[in-house]
Scaffold this motif. Structure first.
Motif, mmCIF file in Angstrom:
data_model
loop_
_atom_site.group_PDB
_atom_site.id
_atom_site.type_symbol
_atom_site.label_atom_id
_atom_site.label_comp_id
_atom_site.label_asym_id
_atom_site.label_seq_id
_atom_site.Cartn_x
_atom_site.Cartn_y
_atom_site.Cartn_z
ATOM 1 N N ALA A 125 0.672 -1.287 -0.005
ATOM 2 C CA ALA A 125 0.133 -0.098 0.135
ATOM 3 C C ALA A 125 0.779 1.109 -0.009
ATOM 4 C CB ALA A 125 -0.978 0.092 1.109
ATOM 5 N N VAL A 126 0.284 2.090 -0.519
ATOM 6 C CA VAL A 126 0.760 3.618 -0.475
ATOM 7 C C VAL A 126 0.211 3.872 0.951
ATOM 8 C CG1 VAL A 126 0.769 6.031 -1.314
ATOM 9 C CG2 VAL A 126 0.751 4.033 -2.894
ATOM 10 N N LEU A 127 1.192 4.268 1.966
ATOM 11 C CA LEU A 127 0.254 4.939 3.160
ATOM 12 C C LEU A 127 0.717 6.379 3.344
ATOM 13 C CD1 LEU A 127 1.903 1.541 5.268
ATOM 14 C CD2 LEU A 127 -0.398 2.200 4.765
ATOM 15 N N TYR A 128 -0.219 6.782 3.733
ATOM 16 C CA TYR A 128 0.033 8.454 3.920
ATOM 17 C C TYR A 128 -0.475 8.831 5.540
ATOM 18 C CZ TYR A 128 -5.147 8.963 3.529
ATOM 19 O OH TYR A 128 -6.454 8.864 3.846
ATOM 20 N N ARG A 129 -0.077 10.055 5.765
ATOM 21 C CA ARG A 129 -0.391 10.521 6.945
ATOM 22 C C ARG A 129 -0.491 12.204 6.949
ATOM 23 N NH1 ARG A 129 3.639 9.168 12.091
ATOM 24 N NH2 ARG A 129 2.307 7.117 11.840
ATOM 25 N N ILE A 135 13.471 1.362 -3.600
ATOM 26 C CA ILE A 135 12.790 2.152 -2.632
ATOM 27 C C ILE A 135 11.335 2.224 -3.432
ATOM 28 C CG2 ILE A 135 12.643 4.345 -1.925
ATOM 29 C CD1 ILE A 135 15.896 4.691 -1.959
ATOM 30 N N SER A 136 10.510 2.030 -2.409
ATOM 31 C CA SER A 136 9.004 1.977 -2.985
ATOM 32 C C SER A 136 8.142 1.864 -1.740
ATOM 33 C CB SER A 136 8.735 1.048 -3.781
ATOM 34 O OG SER A 136 9.000 -0.508 -3.014
ATOM 35 N N PHE A 137 7.089 1.353 -1.765
ATOM 36 C CA PHE A 137 6.108 1.254 -0.756
ATOM 37 C C PHE A 137 6.207 -0.099 -0.041
ATOM 38 C CE2 PHE A 137 4.389 3.369 -4.322
ATOM 39 C CZ PHE A 137 4.640 4.850 -4.024
ATOM 40 N N PRO A 138 5.729 -0.184 0.963
ATOM 41 C CA PRO A 138 5.706 -1.334 1.865
ATOM 42 C C PRO A 138 4.950 -2.589 1.085
ATOM 43 C CG PRO A 138 4.776 0.153 3.064
ATOM 44 C CD PRO A 138 5.242 0.839 1.887
ATOM 45 N N LYS A 139 5.502 -3.738 0.725
ATOM 46 C CA LYS A 139 4.817 -4.839 0.185
ATOM 47 C C LYS A 139 5.269 -6.005 0.428
ATOM 48 C CE LYS A 139 7.366 -4.166 -4.062
ATOM 49 N NZ LYS A 139 8.417 -3.222 -3.546
ATOM 50 N N GLY A 140 4.699 -7.043 -0.007
ATOM 51 C CA GLY A 140 5.293 -8.557 0.007
ATOM 52 C C GLY A 140 4.398 -9.686 -0.644
ATOM 53 N N GLN A 147 -5.533 -8.777 2.913
ATOM 54 C CA GLN A 147 -4.762 -9.553 3.886
ATOM 55 C C GLN A 147 -3.434 -9.655 3.711
ATOM 56 O OE1 GLN A 147 -7.214 -13.215 3.169
ATOM 57 N NE2 GLN A 147 -8.311 -12.800 5.272
ATOM 58 N N THR A 148 -2.890 -9.656 2.445
ATOM 59 C CA THR A 148 -1.478 -9.835 2.186
ATOM 60 C C THR A 148 -0.682 -8.373 2.587
ATOM 61 O OG1 THR A 148 -1.692 -11.533 0.594
ATOM 62 C CG2 THR A 148 0.254 -10.045 0.561
ATOM 63 N N ALA A 149 -1.389 -7.402 1.877
ATOM 64 C CA ALA A 149 -0.945 -5.967 2.328
ATOM 65 C C ALA A 149 -0.837 -5.632 3.739
ATOM 66 C CB ALA A 149 -1.905 -4.799 1.486
ATOM 67 N N ARG A 150 -1.968 -6.105 4.589
ATOM 68 C CA ARG A 150 -1.989 -5.581 5.790
ATOM 69 C C ARG A 150 -0.894 -6.593 6.693
ATOM 70 N NH1 ARG A 150 -7.578 -6.334 5.527
ATOM 71 N NH2 ARG A 150 -8.707 -4.312 5.959
ATOM 72 N N ARG A 151 -0.773 -7.804 6.492
ATOM 73 C CA ARG A 151 0.567 -8.642 7.091
ATOM 74 C C ARG A 151 1.874 -8.159 6.731
ATOM 75 N NH1 ARG A 151 3.404 -12.310 4.878
ATOM 76 N NH2 ARG A 151 1.806 -12.555 3.005
ATOM 77 N N GLU A 152 2.014 -7.837 5.409
ATOM 78 C CA GLU A 152 3.408 -7.295 5.003
ATOM 79 C C GLU A 152 3.672 -5.981 5.544
ATOM 80 O OE1 GLU A 152 5.779 -8.649 3.351
ATOM 81 O OE2 GLU A 152 4.887 -10.646 3.009
ATOM 82 N N ILE A 153 2.939 -5.041 5.625
ATOM 83 C CA ILE A 153 2.941 -3.917 6.200
ATOM 84 C C ILE A 153 3.539 -3.911 7.777
ATOM 85 C CG2 ILE A 153 1.868 -1.724 6.935
ATOM 86 C CD1 ILE A 153 0.378 -1.935 4.315
ATOM 87 N N ALA A 154 2.652 -4.895 8.308
ATOM 88 C CA ALA A 154 3.048 -5.039 9.779
ATOM 89 C C ALA A 154 4.263 -5.652 9.801
ATOM 90 C CB ALA A 154 1.958 -5.886 10.473
ATOM 91 N N GLU A 155 4.747 -6.892 8.970
ATOM 92 C CA GLU A 155 5.898 -7.548 9.145
ATOM 93 C C GLU A 155 6.980 -6.492 8.944
ATOM 94 O OE1 GLU A 155 4.405 -11.709 7.977
ATOM 95 O OE2 GLU A 155 5.718 -10.807 6.494
ATOM 96 N N GLU A 156 6.901 -5.498 8.064
ATOM 97 C CA GLU A 156 7.864 -4.728 7.569
ATOM 98 C C GLU A 156 7.999 -3.589 8.542
ATOM 99 O OE1 GLU A 156 7.682 -3.764 3.473
ATOM 100 O OE2 GLU A 156 8.251 -6.060 2.909
ATOM 101 N N THR A 157 7.034 -2.942 8.883
ATOM 102 C CA THR A 157 7.217 -1.634 9.833
ATOM 103 C C THR A 157 6.565 -1.623 10.932
ATOM 104 O OG1 THR A 157 5.057 -1.073 8.700
ATOM 105 C CG2 THR A 157 6.898 -0.522 7.679
ATOM 106 N N GLY A 158 5.776 -2.633 11.421
ATOM 107 C CA GLY A 158 5.127 -2.595 12.639
ATOM 108 C C GLY A 158 3.906 -1.937 12.780
ATOM 109 N N VAL A 159 3.440 -1.483 11.604
ATOM 110 C CA VAL A 159 2.188 -0.591 11.548
ATOM 111 C C VAL A 159 1.037 -1.587 11.161
ATOM 112 C CG1 VAL A 159 1.214 1.106 9.946
ATOM 113 C CG2 VAL A 159 3.358 1.435 10.765
ATOM 114 N N GLN A 160 -0.198 -1.418 12.126
ATOM 115 C CA GLN A 160 -1.109 -2.137 11.920
ATOM 116 C C GLN A 160 -2.432 -1.322 11.121
ATOM 117 O OE1 GLN A 160 -1.589 -5.070 12.937
ATOM 118 N NE2 GLN A 160 0.419 -5.201 13.842
ATOM 119 N N VAL A 161 -2.615 -1.584 9.609
ATOM 120 C CA VAL A 161 -3.356 -1.136 8.922
ATOM 121 C C VAL A 161 -5.016 -1.569 9.031
ATOM 122 C CG1 VAL A 161 -4.030 -0.464 6.422
ATOM 123 C CG2 VAL A 161 -1.669 -0.391 7.314
#
Length: 139
Positions: free
Chosen positions: A11-15, A33-38, A48-62
């Motif tokens: 995902a492209v994650l924004y704040r 260099i890109s966005f978190p993915k897996g 589900q994949t995007a949520r899991r990979e973002i959490a694994e790579e950055t600790g962020v829970q989307v």
């Protein structure tokens, strides 16, 4: 058309910080260099994949993804496999973000202009521009 041999989701994650929008950009061990993915596992959905990979790579829970944003990027891996990467769009929850050991080497929260300078591929830069347009952010 070639047959897709691998599929990844992220995902492209924004704040929003004050009047500015910042995007989470990551660097893999290969230097990309890109966005978190897996990679998708088993019968996971793209979300589900995007949520899991973002959490694994950055600790962020989307929790949720923005409706009507799904961008696809095709590439050939270093091993010669034809790969599909699906990017969704999601708000980055408040809190710290850091690269997980063994997953990434760096991560940054950057303005669109800064992110566009660092992102490795033209197609992923285009995806960031589409996300910024979707969010109503003028560059």
């Amino acid at each position: 058309m070639r047959t897709v041999e691998e599929k990844s989701c992220g995902a492209v994650l924004y704040r929003r910080e004050g009047g500015a929008v910042r995007y989470l950009i990551v660097r893999s061990h290969s230097g990309h260099i890109s966005f978190p993915k897996g990679h998708m596992d088993g019968d996971e959905s793209e979300k589900q994949t995007a949520r899991r990979e973002i959490a694994e790579e950055t600790g962020v829970q989307v929790r949720d993804f923005e409706a009507d944003f799904r961008e696809i990027f095709y590439c050939t891996t270093d091993e010669g496999k034809y790969k599909e990467i699906v990017y969704l769009l999601a708000k980055l929850p408040d809190g710290p973000v850091s690269p997980a050991d063994g997953e990434l080497t760096d991560c940054w929260l950057l303005s669109a202009e800064e992110a566009l300078e660092r992102i490795s591929t033209t197609r992923e830069r285009e995806i960031l521009q589409k996300a910024a347009e979707r969010l109503g952010v003028c560059r």
